[in-house]
Design an enzyme around this catalytic site. Structure first.
Site, PDB file in Angstrom:
ATOM      1  CG  ASP A  31      -1.730   1.192   1.396  1.00 29.66           C
ATOM      2  OD1 ASP A  31      -2.332   1.613   0.399  1.00 29.66           O
ATOM      3  OD2 ASP A  31      -1.791   1.758   2.510  1.00 29.66           O
ATOM      4  CG  LEU A  32       1.703   5.627  -1.943  1.00 35.10           C
ATOM      5  CD1 LEU A  32       3.220   5.498  -1.944  1.00 35.10           C
ATOM      6  CD2 LEU A  32       1.239   6.260  -3.263  1.00 35.10           C
ATOM      7  CG  ASP A  33      -2.211   7.252  -0.073  1.00 32.33           C
ATOM      8  OD1 ASP A  33      -1.268   7.972  -0.425  1.00 32.33           O
ATOM      9  OD2 ASP A  33      -3.213   7.034  -0.781  1.00 32.33           O
ATOM     10  CB  THR A  41      -0.329  10.530   1.227  1.00 38.83           C
ATOM     11  OG1 THR A  41       0.196   9.210   1.206  1.00 38.83           O
ATOM     12  CG2 THR A  41       0.518  11.449   0.381  1.00 38.83           C
ATOM     13  CE  LYS A  68      -5.615   6.183   9.196  1.00 43.18           C
ATOM     14  NZ  LYS A  68      -5.011   5.667  10.439  1.00 43.18           N
ATOM     15  NE  ARG A 117     -10.061  10.928  -6.243  1.00 42.71           N
ATOM     16  CZ  ARG A 117      -9.437  11.216  -7.377  1.00 42.71           C
ATOM     17  NH1 ARG A 117     -10.053  11.938  -8.315  1.00 42.71           N
ATOM     18  NH2 ARG A 117      -8.201  10.809  -7.596  1.00 42.71           N
ATOM     19  CB  SER A 134      -1.824   2.760  -3.865  1.00 45.06           C
ATOM     20  OG  SER A 134      -2.525   3.932  -3.494  1.00 45.06           O
ATOM     21  CB  ALA A 135      -7.407   2.540  -3.029  1.00 42.82           C
ATOM     22  CE  LYS A 145      -5.705  -1.209  -0.926  1.00 43.20           C
ATOM     23  NZ  LYS A 145      -4.597  -0.381  -0.415  1.00 43.20           N
ATOM     24  CD  GLU A 202      -3.534  -1.723   3.096  1.00 41.97           C
ATOM     25  OE1 GLU A 202      -3.739  -0.786   3.896  1.00 41.97           O
ATOM     26  OE2 GLU A 202      -3.847  -1.667   1.895  1.00 41.97           O
ATOM     27  CG  ASP A 203      -2.244   2.923   6.327  1.00 51.63           C
ATOM     28  OD1 ASP A 203      -2.477   2.394   5.224  1.00 51.63           O
ATOM     29  OD2 ASP A 203      -2.679   4.043   6.643  1.00 51.63           O
TER      30      ASP A 203
HETATM   31  C1  BG6 Z   1      -6.079   5.311  -0.539  1.00 50.98           C
HETATM   32  C2  BG6 Z   1      -6.226   6.237   0.640  1.00 50.98           C
HETATM   33  O1  BG6 Z   1      -4.753   4.897  -0.652  1.00 50.98           O
HETATM   34  O2  BG6 Z   1      -6.463   5.981  -1.742  1.00 50.98           O
HETATM   35  C3  BG6 Z   1      -7.639   6.795   0.716  1.00 50.98           C
HETATM   36  O3  BG6 Z   1      -5.943   5.498   1.834  1.00 50.98           O
HETATM   37  C4  BG6 Z   1      -7.977   7.465  -0.624  1.00 50.98           C
HETATM   38  O4  BG6 Z   1      -7.711   7.731   1.767  1.00 50.98           O
HETATM   39  C5  BG6 Z   1      -7.798   6.449  -1.746  1.00 50.98           C
HETATM   40  O5  BG6 Z   1      -9.341   7.910  -0.608  1.00 50.98           O
HETATM   41  C6  BG6 Z   1      -8.120   7.048  -3.121  1.00 50.98           C
HETATM   42  O6  BG6 Z   1      -7.196   8.066  -3.409  1.00 50.98           O
HETATM   43  P1  BG6 Z   1      -7.310   9.090  -4.625  1.00 50.98           P
HETATM   44  O7  BG6 Z   1      -5.981   9.783  -4.612  1.00 50.98           O
HETATM   45  O8  BG6 Z   1      -7.555   8.294  -5.852  1.00 50.98           O
HETATM   46  O9  BG6 Z   1      -8.450  10.000  -4.313  1.00 50.98           O
HETATM   47 MG    MG Z   2      -2.998   3.153   3.369  1.00 52.75          MG
END
Ligand code: BG6
Ligand code: MG
Length: 223
Positions: free
Chosen positions: A13-15, A21, A49, A53, A120-121, A151, A175-176
């Site tokens: 995962d990234l964020d 982020t 989390k 979006r 990452s989502a 997810k 993951e977080d």
């Molecule tokens: C996830 C984050 O990695 O990406 C969420 O944990 C975020 O908080 C999701 O909503 C979607 O991100 P983005 O940048 O496509 O709006």
């Molecule tokens: Mg995350």
């Protein structure tokens, strides 16, 4: 049970894992929730989390009993407003925003021949990796635009192993978010959670912070 020696790849995962982020996402959603008159709290923030979006926006509207107050076009405009605020913050990021120990961990994984992919989502993931100067570490990125389910559905982690040509059981998912840990488990990978042990109780192993995530510590936990 998977043994450490069976592990060949890591699906990240990234964020909130590689960089903080998740705080920036949270701030931007908080700002939007305030403007809509939806009260903000830690449970709502944590529940968002890992969530895509549009699903995040739905969760916020639902929390304020406003899910029927906007049509699809208006919802897209609200999500775009949040994203514009988020991207403005991402554009200020530098490699100094990589979380403690993560660069060393990625270097160690690469040096020891583990394969890496990103699950990452976030549709902003390529931009974030670029800002952190980590794009080279992740030639294999699962594109969230091509997913049927977000997810906690396993799809993104299943694809994260597929792009590495590995069996899920040969991968550790990192993951977080509770929704992300659920996704990793359902994909049949080993789940490594970073954060609150109670919140991430479903993970196969939990580390309190990124600095303690090392191959040595993972080997100790996995045996
Ligand atoms: C996830 C984050 O990695 O990406 C969420 O944990 C975020 O908080 C999701 O909503 C979607 O991100 P983005 O940048 O496509 O709006
Ligand atoms: Mg995350």
């Amino acid at each position: 049970m998977t043994k450490f020696a069976d592990i060949k790849g890591f699906v990240f995962d990234l964020d909130g894992v590689i960089t903080d982020t998740s705080v920036l996402h949270g701030n931007a959603w908080h700002q939007l929730a305030d403007s809509l008159g939806v009260s903000w709290n830690d449970d709502l923030a944590n529940g968002l989390k890992g969530i895509s979006r549009m699903d995040s926006l739905e969760m916020i509207l639902k929390a304020g009993h406003k899910e029927n107050d906007y049509n699809q076009e208006q919802k897209v405009a609200l999500a775009t407003q949040k994203n514009d605020n988020y991207v403005a913050e991402v554009n200020k990021m530098t490699p100094a925003n990589i979380l403690p120990g993560m660069k060393a961990f990625l270097d160690d994984l690469r040096a020891k021949g583990y394969q890496l992919s990103l699950a990452s989502a976030s549709k902003n993931a390529p931009r974030v990796l670029d800002k952190l100067q980590l794009a080279d570490y992740f030639p294999k990125v699962v594109d969230p635009a091509n997913l049927t389910h977000g997810k906690p559905d396993p799809e993104i982690y299943t694809k994260g192993a597929q792009v590495l040509n590995l069996d899920p059981a040969q991968c550790i998912g990192v993951e977080d978010a509770a929704a992300g840990v659920q996704a990793i488990n359902a994909a049949g990978e080993v789940s490594l959670g970073i954060g609150d042990a109670h919140e991430l109780a479903a993970a196969d192993m939990v580390f309190a912070d990124t600095a303690s995530v090392t191959l040595e510590n993972i080997a100790k936990k996995l045996g």
